[in-house]
Write a protein that holds these residues in place. Structure first.
Motif, PDB file in Angstrom:
ATOM      1  N   ALA A  72       0.816  -1.213   0.000  1.00  0.00           N
ATOM      2  CA  ALA A  72       0.000   0.000   0.000  1.00  0.00           C
ATOM      3  C   ALA A  72       0.851   1.264   0.000  1.00  0.00           C
ATOM      4  CB  ALA A  72      -0.925  -0.002   1.224  1.00  0.00           C
ATOM      5  N   LEU A  79      -5.149   4.630  -2.093  1.00  0.00           N
ATOM      6  CA  LEU A  79      -6.267   3.691  -2.061  1.00  0.00           C
ATOM      7  C   LEU A  79      -6.847   3.552  -0.660  1.00  0.00           C
ATOM      8  CD1 LEU A  79      -4.923   0.836  -4.349  1.00  0.00           C
ATOM      9  CD2 LEU A  79      -6.738   2.443  -4.883  1.00  0.00           C
ATOM     10  N   LEU A  80      -6.065   3.899   0.362  1.00  0.00           N
ATOM     11  CA  LEU A  80      -6.528   3.725   1.728  1.00  0.00           C
ATOM     12  C   LEU A  80      -7.315   4.921   2.236  1.00  0.00           C
ATOM     13  CD1 LEU A  80      -3.346   2.075   3.224  1.00  0.00           C
ATOM     14  CD2 LEU A  80      -5.479   0.978   2.584  1.00  0.00           C
ATOM     15  N   ARG A  84     -14.098   3.315   3.575  1.00  0.00           N
ATOM     16  CA  ARG A  84     -14.320   1.875   3.562  1.00  0.00           C
ATOM     17  C   ARG A  84     -13.001   1.111   3.601  1.00  0.00           C
ATOM     18  NH1 ARG A  84     -16.301  -0.101  -0.947  1.00  0.00           N
ATOM     19  NH2 ARG A  84     -17.024  -2.036   0.015  1.00  0.00           N
ATOM     20  N   ARG A  85     -11.998   1.632   2.944  1.00  0.00           N
ATOM     21  CA  ARG A  85     -10.707   0.941   2.942  1.00  0.00           C
ATOM     22  C   ARG A  85     -10.016   1.093   4.290  1.00  0.00           C
ATOM     23  NH1 ARG A  85     -10.817   2.900  -2.578  1.00  0.00           N
ATOM     24  NH2 ARG A  85     -11.012   1.101  -3.959  1.00  0.00           N
ATOM     25  N   ARG A  88     -11.527  -1.228   6.627  1.00  0.00           N
ATOM     26  CA  ARG A  88     -11.038  -2.599   6.404  1.00  0.00           C
ATOM     27  C   ARG A  88      -9.726  -2.813   7.147  1.00  0.00           C
ATOM     28  NH1 ARG A  88     -11.138  -6.970   2.590  1.00  0.00           N
ATOM     29  NH2 ARG A  88      -9.855  -8.545   3.586  1.00  0.00           N
ATOM     30  N   LEU A 135      -2.014  -5.209  -0.667  1.00  0.00           N
ATOM     31  CA  LEU A 135      -3.377  -5.119  -1.173  1.00  0.00           C
ATOM     32  C   LEU A 135      -3.517  -5.958  -2.437  1.00  0.00           C
ATOM     33  CD1 LEU A 135      -3.906  -1.238  -1.025  1.00  0.00           C
ATOM     34  CD2 LEU A 135      -4.562  -2.914   0.696  1.00  0.00           C
ATOM     35  N   GLY A 139      -7.189  -3.406  -5.518  1.00  0.00           N
ATOM     36  CA  GLY A 139      -7.471  -2.604  -4.344  1.00  0.00           C
ATOM     37  C   GLY A 139      -8.850  -2.831  -3.764  1.00  0.00           C
ATOM     38  N   VAL A 141     -11.994  -3.679  -1.596  1.00  0.00           N
ATOM     39  CA  VAL A 141     -12.167  -3.740  -0.144  1.00  0.00           C
ATOM     40  C   VAL A 141     -12.697  -5.104   0.273  1.00  0.00           C
ATOM     41  CG1 VAL A 141     -13.388  -2.759   1.824  1.00  0.00           C
ATOM     42  CG2 VAL A 141     -12.529  -1.256   0.019  1.00  0.00           C
ATOM     43  N   ASP A 142     -13.646  -5.619  -0.470  1.00  0.00           N
ATOM     44  CA  ASP A 142     -14.248  -6.904  -0.133  1.00  0.00           C
ATOM     45  C   ASP A 142     -13.427  -8.045  -0.735  1.00  0.00           C
ATOM     46  OD1 ASP A 142     -16.407  -5.561   1.107  1.00  0.00           O
ATOM     47  OD2 ASP A 142     -17.330  -5.251  -0.856  1.00  0.00           O
ATOM     48  N   TRP A 146      -5.787  -9.081   1.358  1.00  0.00           N
ATOM     49  CA  TRP A 146      -5.202  -8.095   2.268  1.00  0.00           C
ATOM     50  C   TRP A 146      -4.346  -8.846   3.280  1.00  0.00           C
ATOM     51  CZ3 TRP A 146      -7.121  -2.728   3.151  1.00  0.00           C
ATOM     52  CH2 TRP A 146      -7.920  -2.277   2.084  1.00  0.00           C
TER      53      TRP A 146
END
Length: 265
Positions: A72, A79-80, A84-85, A88, A135, A139, A141-142, A146
């Motif tokens: 990351a 992306l973070l 939502r990310r 996560r 990641l 990228g 999230v679901d 990760w």
């Protein structure tokens, strides 16, 4: 099976780290057996966000499963930023801590202590940060993909200490204009991280001073290791990393009231 070795770059302490097929080979140390026991435990209890240990190779290097994707940090750090990310990340850290809570270290365990542990509640990672988070390529999230890497610094510590260190890198807590966000954005991100982790009110109050303490501890560690010429810390100190940690610790301490309000209001 391929035997070609591809050096893995990035981070600050990756000397001698190579990829061989679907594995990573890293220099081993006195702490490696304990770390491998921890990683084997995480795998056994179903935590997917860590490499699995595969033993020691003929050159005396540890063998770990390779985590596909990209770190990351730095190019994918953006992306973070979406909530939502970041949430996560908070959930992944909580899942890690819960999984590690049932781990009983071997009686002869030796750990590579870097930062002050601020207690020995359980075994923690000690370097949860964007540079140690892999990641998936898209990228997303679901789903899976990760994973936290670089477990050499794992050892006794506390959940809050581990989370406080993570907050510095993932929010991030810094006045560096390169990140381009005002204090209120960092405060909001801190709330997202804490909510996703599931902190209760006493834990939120206890976290605030640790945000500064963990950051300052990194400055002090680099200063002390540099003074005795220990690498790679001496080089990092010369390159100005100590000053960055000192600056960030001052920034974080000056805004403790803001962090407290964000966590508790």
């Amino acid at each position: 099976m391929t035997t070609d070795e591809t050096p893995l770059t990035g981070g600050n302490v990756n000397a001698g780290v190579v990829r061989v097929g679907d594995t990573v080979r890293r220099p081993a140390g006195p702490w490696t057996p304990a770390v491998h026991a921890l990683l084997a435990h995480l795998h056994a209890v179903g935590f997917p966000g860590a490499p699995r240990p595969l033993g020691i190779d003929a050159q005396g290097r540890e063998i770990l499963t390779f985590a596909p994707g990209r770190a990351a940090w730095p190019e994918r750090f953006a992306l973070l930023a979406p909530e939502r990310r970041l949430a996560r990340v908070g959930r992944l850290i909580r899942e890690l801590h819960d999984a590690a809570a049932s781990f009983t270290p071997p009686p002869d365990a030796r750990w590579r202590r870097v930062l002050p542990p601020y207690g020995d509640e359980q075994i923690v990672h000690h370097d949860l940060a964007p540079w140690n988070l892999v990641l998936p390529e898209d990228g997303a999230v679901d789903g899976g993909g990760w994973a936290f890497i670089d477990w050499d610094g794992a050892g006794p510590g506390t959940r809050l200490g581990d989370l406080a260190y993570a907050a510095h890198g993932f929010l991030p807590l810094t006045p560096d204009p390169a990140f381009g966000h005002p204090d209120r954005v960092a405060a909001g991100r801190l709330r997202v991280l804490a909510d996703a982790y599931g902190l209760d009110e006493p834990e939120r109050r206890a976290l605030v001073p640790l945000l500064t303490a963990r950051t300052r501890a990194m400055h002090d560690f680099l200063r002390d290791r540099s003074a005795v010429g220990e690498e790679p810390w001496a080089t990092l100190w010369r390159e100005g990393h100590g000053e960055i940690w000192r600056r960030d610790a001052g920034y974080t301490e000056e805004r403790e009231a803001l962090w407290r309000a964000a966590l508790l209001d």
